[in-house]
Design a protein around this motif. Structure first.
Motif: not given
Length: 111
Positions: A29-57
């Motif tokens: 649920a938090f991943l959906g909130l963070w990845a889609f609602a928070d990142k919707q305005a900013n279409t490109h992801w930074s390297r930190l975003d991918y690091l956070i996603l890897a730690i989450a997985f």
């Protein structure tokens, strides 16, 4: 003198499985909130975003493996039912969850 083997109760095992699935569902649920609602305005992801996603997985994998570790018999002591490995997986999953959620909040605040 070796320590005697700890006997884990069935309540410890049956408590780990729902706890890990509850935290796993809150993670999704938090991943959906963070990845889609928070990142919707900013279409490109930074390297930190991918690091956070890897730690989450990694945290998802640890939490999903907790019931499997709890139910699998241990080779040296079949009565332990892998409770030590299940607790380790659960603690690792919760720690990784706290880490990625904290990083996601800090990244959102300082972005």
């Amino acid at each position: 003198m070796p320590k005697p083997a700890l006997k884990y109760s069935e309540a410890a095992i049956s408590g780990l499985c729902p706890a890990s699935s509850t935290i796993l569902s809150l993670n999704v649920a938090f991943l959906g909130l963070w990845a889609f609602a928070d990142k919707q305005a900013n279409t490109h992801w930074s390297r930190l975003d991918y690091l956070i996603l890897a730690i989450a997985f990694l945290g998802f994998c640890c939490l999903a493996a907790t019931p499997w570790c709890a139910a699998s018999p241990h080779e040296s002591d079949p009565t332990a039912l892998g409770a030590r490995r299940a607790r380790s997986c659960f603690c690792a999953g919760v720690s990784l969850t706290l880490l990625w959620i904290g990083l996601a909040i800090l990244e959102s605040v300082f972005d």
